[in-house]
Design a protein around this motif. Structure first.
Motif, PDB file in Angstrom:
ATOM      1  N   VAL A  78       0.843  -1.194   0.000  1.00 54.85           N
ATOM      2  CA  VAL A  78       0.000   0.000   0.000  1.00 54.85           C
ATOM      3  C   VAL A  78       0.878   1.244   0.000  1.00 54.85           C
ATOM      4  CG1 VAL A  78      -0.170   0.233   2.518  1.00 54.85           C
ATOM      5  CG2 VAL A  78      -2.067   1.028   1.079  1.00 54.85           C
ATOM      6  N   GLU A  79       0.296   2.353  -0.486  1.00 54.61           N
ATOM      7  CA  GLU A  79       0.923   3.664  -0.377  1.00 54.61           C
ATOM      8  C   GLU A  79      -0.175   4.686  -0.095  1.00 54.61           C
ATOM      9  OE1 GLU A  79       2.692   4.846  -4.066  1.00 54.61           O
ATOM     10  OE2 GLU A  79       0.804   4.773  -5.184  1.00 54.61           O
ATOM     11  N   LEU A  80       0.198   5.833   0.435  1.00 53.92           N
ATOM     12  CA  LEU A  80      -0.760   6.912   0.622  1.00 53.92           C
ATOM     13  C   LEU A  80      -1.134   7.489  -0.739  1.00 53.92           C
ATOM     14  CD1 LEU A  80       0.564   8.848   3.750  1.00 53.92           C
ATOM     15  CD2 LEU A  80      -1.313   7.223   3.625  1.00 53.92           C
ATOM     16  N   ASP A  81      -2.420   7.767  -0.915  1.00 52.32           N
ATOM     17  CA  ASP A  81      -2.914   8.318  -2.179  1.00 52.32           C
ATOM     18  C   ASP A  81      -2.794   9.836  -2.148  1.00 52.32           C
ATOM     19  OD1 ASP A  81      -4.132   9.009  -4.490  1.00 52.32           O
ATOM     20  OD2 ASP A  81      -6.093   8.153  -4.028  1.00 52.32           O
ATOM     21  N   TYR A  82      -1.698  10.330  -2.698  1.00 51.68           N
ATOM     22  CA  TYR A  82      -1.499  11.769  -2.855  1.00 51.68           C
ATOM     23  C   TYR A  82      -1.756  12.192  -4.298  1.00 51.68           C
ATOM     24  CZ  TYR A  82       0.561  12.302   1.817  1.00 51.68           C
ATOM     25  OH  TYR A  82       0.762  12.357   3.171  1.00 51.68           O
ATOM     26  N   GLY A  83      -2.618  11.451  -4.998  1.00 49.23           N
ATOM     27  CA  GLY A  83      -3.007  11.850  -6.337  1.00 49.23           C
ATOM     28  C   GLY A  83      -2.116  11.272  -7.423  1.00 49.23           C
ATOM     29  N   SER A  84      -2.446  11.653  -8.653  1.00 47.74           N
ATOM     30  CA  SER A  84      -1.809  11.068  -9.826  1.00 47.74           C
ATOM     31  C   SER A  84      -0.345  11.454  -9.952  1.00 47.74           C
ATOM     32  CB  SER A  84      -2.567  11.497 -11.086  1.00 47.74           C
ATOM     33  OG  SER A  84      -2.587  12.922 -11.177  1.00 47.74           O
ATOM     34  N   VAL A  85       0.054  12.605  -9.404  1.00 42.77           N
ATOM     35  CA  VAL A  85       1.425  13.093  -9.565  1.00 42.77           C
ATOM     36  C   VAL A  85       2.230  12.946  -8.287  1.00 42.77           C
ATOM     37  CG1 VAL A  85       2.840  15.106 -10.137  1.00 42.77           C
ATOM     38  CG2 VAL A  85       0.690  14.716 -11.350  1.00 42.77           C
ATOM     39  N   CYS A  86       1.611  13.278  -7.141  1.00 43.47           N
ATOM     40  CA  CYS A  86       2.366  13.409  -5.895  1.00 43.47           C
ATOM     41  C   CYS A  86       2.570  12.094  -5.149  1.00 43.47           C
ATOM     42  CB  CYS A  86       1.671  14.416  -4.965  1.00 43.47           C
ATOM     43  SG  CYS A  86       1.497  16.070  -5.674  1.00 43.47           S
ATOM     44  N   SER A  87       1.798  11.057  -5.468  1.00 39.65           N
ATOM     45  CA  SER A  87       1.913   9.801  -4.712  1.00 39.65           C
ATOM     46  C   SER A  87       3.321   9.226  -4.810  1.00 39.65           C
ATOM     47  CB  SER A  87       0.885   8.782  -5.214  1.00 39.65           C
ATOM     48  OG  SER A  87      -0.425   9.187  -4.914  1.00 39.65           O
ATOM     49  N   GLY A  88       3.902   9.239  -6.008  1.00 36.80           N
ATOM     50  CA  GLY A  88       5.222   8.647  -6.174  1.00 36.80           C
ATOM     51  C   GLY A  88       6.303   9.389  -5.424  1.00 36.80           C
ATOM     52  N   SER A  89       6.223  10.724  -5.392  1.00 40.14           N
ATOM     53  CA  SER A  89       7.263  11.507  -4.722  1.00 40.14           C
ATOM     54  C   SER A  89       7.144  11.479  -3.213  1.00 40.14           C
ATOM     55  CB  SER A  89       7.207  12.959  -5.218  1.00 40.14           C
ATOM     56  OG  SER A  89       5.971  13.558  -4.869  1.00 40.14           O
ATOM     57  N   ALA A  90       6.028  10.973  -2.679  1.00 34.10           N
ATOM     58  CA  ALA A  90       5.836  10.962  -1.226  1.00 34.10           C
ATOM     59  C   ALA A  90       6.623   9.855  -0.544  1.00 34.10           C
ATOM     60  CB  ALA A  90       4.350  10.809  -0.897  1.00 34.10           C
ATOM     61  N   ASN A  91       7.060   8.825  -1.285  1.00 38.21           N
ATOM     62  CA  ASN A  91       7.897   7.753  -0.740  1.00 38.21           C
ATOM     63  C   ASN A  91       7.219   7.027   0.420  1.00 38.21           C
ATOM     64  OD1 ASN A  91      10.257   6.168  -0.623  1.00 38.21           O
ATOM     65  ND2 ASN A  91      11.132   7.457   0.993  1.00 38.21           N
ATOM     66  N   THR A  92       5.940   6.665   0.258  1.00 34.09           N
ATOM     67  CA  THR A  92       5.213   5.989   1.344  1.00 34.09           C
ATOM     68  C   THR A  92       4.945   4.515   1.049  1.00 34.09           C
ATOM     69  OG1 THR A  92       3.047   6.598   0.417  1.00 34.09           O
ATOM     70  CG2 THR A  92       4.061   8.139   1.976  1.00 34.09           C
ATOM     71  N   LEU A  93       5.518   3.966  -0.030  1.00 33.69           N
ATOM     72  CA  LEU A  93       5.244   2.576  -0.392  1.00 33.69           C
ATOM     73  C   LEU A  93       5.651   1.644   0.745  1.00 33.69           C
ATOM     74  CD1 LEU A  93       4.072   1.219  -2.924  1.00 33.69           C
ATOM     75  CD2 LEU A  93       6.409   0.676  -3.594  1.00 33.69           C
ATOM     76  N   SER A  94       4.769   0.720   1.105  1.00 35.48           N
ATOM     77  CA  SER A  94       4.930  -0.109   2.308  1.00 35.48           C
ATOM     78  C   SER A  94       5.725  -1.383   2.026  1.00 35.48           C
ATOM     79  CB  SER A  94       3.552  -0.496   2.839  1.00 35.48           C
ATOM     80  OG  SER A  94       2.951  -1.490   2.016  1.00 35.48           O
ATOM     81  N   ASN A  95       5.924  -2.142   3.110  1.00 37.16           N
ATOM     82  CA  ASN A  95       6.408  -3.515   2.982  1.00 37.16           C
ATOM     83  C   ASN A  95       5.350  -4.375   2.287  1.00 37.16           C
ATOM     84  OD1 ASN A  95       4.896  -3.064   5.511  1.00 37.16           O
ATOM     85  ND2 ASN A  95       5.120  -5.263   5.759  1.00 37.16           N
ATOM     86  N   THR A  96       5.739  -5.571   1.869  1.00 37.02           N
ATOM     87  CA  THR A  96       4.838  -6.481   1.161  1.00 37.02           C
ATOM     88  C   THR A  96       4.450  -7.644   2.072  1.00 37.02           C
ATOM     89  OG1 THR A  96       5.801  -5.918  -0.976  1.00 37.02           O
ATOM     90  CG2 THR A  96       4.601  -7.995  -0.847  1.00 37.02           C
ATOM     91  N   ILE A  97       3.163  -7.957   2.086  1.00 38.31           N
ATOM     92  CA  ILE A  97       2.654  -9.135   2.797  1.00 38.31           C
ATOM     93  C   ILE A  97       2.169 -10.128   1.748  1.00 38.31           C
ATOM     94  CG2 ILE A  97       0.904 -10.040   4.360  1.00 38.31           C
ATOM     95  CD1 ILE A  97       2.956  -8.459   5.840  1.00 38.31           C
ATOM     96  N   GLU A  98       2.701 -11.353   1.802  1.00 34.81           N
ATOM     97  CA  GLU A  98       2.277 -12.396   0.870  1.00 34.81           C
ATOM     98  C   GLU A  98       1.144 -13.205   1.496  1.00 34.81           C
ATOM     99  OE1 GLU A  98       3.962 -16.246  -1.661  1.00 34.81           O
ATOM    100  OE2 GLU A  98       5.260 -15.227  -0.202  1.00 34.81           O
ATOM    101  N   ILE A  99      -0.004 -13.236   0.829  1.00 43.40           N
ATOM    102  CA  ILE A  99      -1.138 -14.045   1.263  1.00 43.40           C
ATOM    103  C   ILE A  99      -1.143 -15.319   0.425  1.00 43.40           C
ATOM    104  CG2 ILE A  99      -3.630 -14.152   1.553  1.00 43.40           C
ATOM    105  CD1 ILE A  99      -2.273 -12.141   3.367  1.00 43.40           C
TER     106      ILE A  99
END
Length: 743
Positions: free
Chosen positions: A205-226
């Motif tokens: 998951v990442e925080l939704d800061y919109g179409s442009v700003c989400s990537g620059s916010a650097n909030t991408l989380s760890n990964t959980i494998e189900i």
């Protein structure tokens, strides 16, 4: 229709409407603001943006300020937010604003505009911008139920039909954000802070800061494998009901061991041990109080489901309870007898009653009749069962003989003075008062023994003889108390004042809410007759009139009426009077329209309360918010905003059918001296006409081309010369070719 005469007719109509009170339009033009940036992704480390702005003379007033305003996240300026203002640019026709983005801005469609204060003007709005203040810019951490425990290897197995809820656990106020959840690289529809999943895959998951700003916010989380696992059938060995004495050894063991599972033990739903690899046993500490309860075990592991066992109940065989059956505080009146009693869970109990700390002789039953005041309790001893236990005392009972009584009455339910239209008062407490002044709450014991009478402003109220009274008419406002009688005791409660509001809805209305110069005055009226009332007219919270039944608003502000005739004021609605803003009227087409003869062009207007469309003969053509234009000419749109008016002249021209000429004769004879384009390409500010000489050098470039090339200053050093032209709109090539100039 002649162009000149029709234009003069339109001027006559416009002038007539100005004489009738229409809002006059100033000559200053505020152009649309521009930016070099296309999105604002602000944070505490960067938050500074520039906006370029141009305006055209004449000069504004000396006290004017230019204000940069921000729309809401949908691009609407119903309640614009001021970003910054300047007061020293009143002779600077081209300057930059600098602003910082507010910290609560998050959205994809914000717009900017500029407003001047003197005269009041508003620029066109910019195109939409994504704007986000990134107040959290660190990688998220997600775990099951947001517990903070990330499983080994980041893997969770679920059984068929089961599900797992994933949530971030390291972000404050997680529910105030929107999120982008992904499964194996695919964006999911869920936007909240948690997601419940049953499908296998890699989740992050990442925080939704919109179409442009989400990537620059650097909030991408760890990964959980189900992954899909299988049930192992975990259970706790032995019976599901176990009895233990304090100090006994007690061990719980699972039915599955030695297969690499991780075990977590629970008591009454809370973790008491683990998670522990191969922790398949749990030792109950019976030496501490409260070891009894409901025990479960949960297991997880590679290719195994997260699974919890059925509960096992553990009881303390040496524990029993004693419960007092009578009230905690009891009033003993002269010559009266009261009975005290207790119950117990002991299997073979014996009883001993105590008064003021000393045993009562012969009082060895579960109940006791008393005729004396004091503090009583029963001591119970367990004489059977498998465990020895200490005697257990019941809760104390205080028995008093009062010198007097005290009533306390209180509002029942929510009550706010001058807001409620009804109120209930009830007896809340009866205190027995000793001769020393000590008070004992005896409400439960005596509330049914008194006789009652309610009193209003010193007068008894017929028929009101219960412990509760309800008042539902503002005419019955006043002080209330409750009197009571028991044997020789007479009691009066505290006084409670009730002030109910009159159940009247007061509304003020006006003939408009927008102030503009020369228009009819804004008049306020009341829904109530004010002839015999005491009242106050307010503007922005301050009293402006106390005698006029109607008032005239000549200033912007928030207006309100308060009637103060009765105990409680009656407050009206608020009406806001605003300054007229020309940008309220929006057309979906330019004011200069080119149509193909025989076809129809529809123009839609929005923002006003009503509309009138006129031709040059002052004939009313329609009163809807749109009009279908079929004939060329000048037309007048009159848009009404309450008592304010905006006039817009709309020019309709048939599209020229001739082609772009490739030969002109610039010899000054007045015939074919100028390169004239069809009106599809001329006099359009969005169309750029550029002309080059035979060497490719630019010799002319103009938007909104006025059919004015070659100009008088253009020199031709040859009898016949070749030029090249290009016609573009927004960078897109529309037409190109050659022009031969013959002298």
């Amino acid at each position: 229709m002649k162009k000149t005469s029709s234009y003069n007719s339109i001027l006559v109509i416009v002038f007539a409407f100005m004489l009738l009170g229409a809002h006059s339009l100033s000559a200053q033009v505020l152009e649309k603001p521009t930016t070099v940036w296309t999105a604002a992704c602000a944070s505490d480390s960067f938050n500074q943006y520039d906006v370029s702005f141009r305006w055209n003379p004449p000069l504004v007033d000396a006290g004017n300020e230019f204000i940069l305003e921000l729309s809401d996240s949908n691009g609407n300026f119903g309640s614009p937010r001021e970003l910054t203002r300047v007061g020293d640019k009143n002779t600077d026709f081209n300057f930059d604003f600098r602003f910082t983005l507010p910290t609560d801005v998050r959205g994809e469609s914000y717009k900017l505009r500029v407003r001047s204060t003197s005269p009041v003007k508003t620029s066109p709005a910019t195109d939409s911008y994504p704007m986000h203040y990134i107040d959290y810019g660190s990688p998220l951490l997600i775990s099951q139920d947001g517990s903070g425990t990330i499983p080994p290897g980041g893997a969770i197995s679920v059984c068929g039909g089961g599900s797992v809820t994933l949530s971030p656990h390291n972000i404050p106020n997680a529910n105030t954000y929107q999120y982008n959840w992904y499964r194996s690289g695919t964006l999911l529809s869920e936007k909240s802070e948690s997601i419940t999943v049953s499908t296998t895959g890699m989740y992050y998951v990442e925080l939704d800061y919109g179409s442009v700003c989400s990537g620059s916010a650097n909030t991408l989380s760890n990964t959980i494998e189900i992954s899909a696992g299988s049930s192992v059938g975990i259970a706790i060995n032995g019976p599901n009901d176990i009895g233990l004495c304090p100090g006994d050894a007690g061990t719980l063991t699972t039915n599955i061991t030695g297969v690499g599972l991780t075990y977590t033990w629970f008591k009454d739903g809370a973790i008491v041990s683990g998670p522990t690899l191969e922790g398949s046993t749990y030792n109950i500490n019976t030496g501490v109080s409260g070891f009894d309860g409901s025990y479960e075990v949960e297991v997880e592991g590679a290719a195994a489901c997260l699974e919890r066992s059925a509960a096992v109940t553990v009881r303390n065989l040496g524990e029993f309870e004693v419960t007092r059956q009578n009230e905690e505080n009891i009033v003993l009146l002269p010559s009266q007898t009261k009975t005290l009693s207790v119950t117990t869970t002991a299997t073979t109990p014996t009883y001993q009653w105590y008064k003021d700390g000393s045993p009562v002789s012969g009082a060895t039953n579960s109940s006791l009749d008393i005729t004396e005041t004091g503090v009583y309790f029963a001591r119970v001893t367990e004489n059977g069962g498998g465990c020895s236990a200490l005697p257990l005392d019941s809760a104390n009972t205080t028995v008093v003989s009062p010198d007097s009584f005290e009533f306390v009455v209180a509002y029942a339910g929510a009550y706010t003075e001058c807001q409620n239209t009804g109120a209930t008062i009830s007896l809340s407490t009866i205190n027995a008062v000793s001769n020393s002044g000590a008070k004992t709450d005896v409400t439960a014991d005596l509330q049914s023994s008194f006789t009652y009478q309610w009193v209003h402003d010193g007068n008894t109220i017929g028929g009101e003889t219960s412990r509760t009274i309800t008042v539902s008419n503002f005419e019955d406002n006043g002080d209330y108390r409750l009197d009571g009688v028991l044997n020789s005791f007479n009691v009066s409660s505290n006084d409670l004042n009730i002030r109910l509001s009159k159940n009247t809805s007061l509304e003020i209305t006006s003939n408009g809410t927008i102030l503009c110069e020369g228009a009819d005055a804004i008049v306020f009226n009341s829904s109530e007759n004010l002839a015999d009332e005491t009242f106050e007219w307010l503007k922005d919270g301050a009293i402006i009139d106390t005698s006029s039944e109607t008032i005239t608003a000549d200033e912007i502000g928030v207006y309100q009426l308060i009637i103060r005739t009765n105990d409680c004021p009656i407050v009206s609605n608020e009406v806001t009077v605003r300054t007229f803003d020309e940008s309220l009227l929006v057309l979906d087409s330019p004011e200069d329209i080119i149509i193909i003869e025989g076809e129809t062009e529809t123009v839609m207007a929005t923002g006003a309360e009503s509309y009138e469309w006129f031709d040059t003969n002052n004939t009313l053509l329609g009163t809807q918010d749109s009009y279908n234009f079929e004939l060329e000419g000048e037309y007048l749109l009159v848009a009404n905003f309450g008592n304010c008016t905006i006039n817009r002249v709309i020019t309709v021209t048939y599209r020229d059918t001739f082609s772009i000429p490739n030969v002109i004769t610039a010899n000054g004879d007045g015939i074919n001296d100028l390169w004239v384009l069809p009106n599809t390409y001329s006099r359009d500010e969005n169309v750029l006409v550029t002309i080059y000489d035979e060497r490719g050098k630019e010799v002319f470039s103009q938007s909104n081309y006025e059919n004015n090339w070659p100009q008088s200053t253009t020199s031709f050093n040859k009898q016949n010369m070749i030029f090249y032209y290009r016609v573009t709109r927004g960078g897109e090539n529309l037409k190109q070719g050659t022009i031969t100039v013959i002298r």
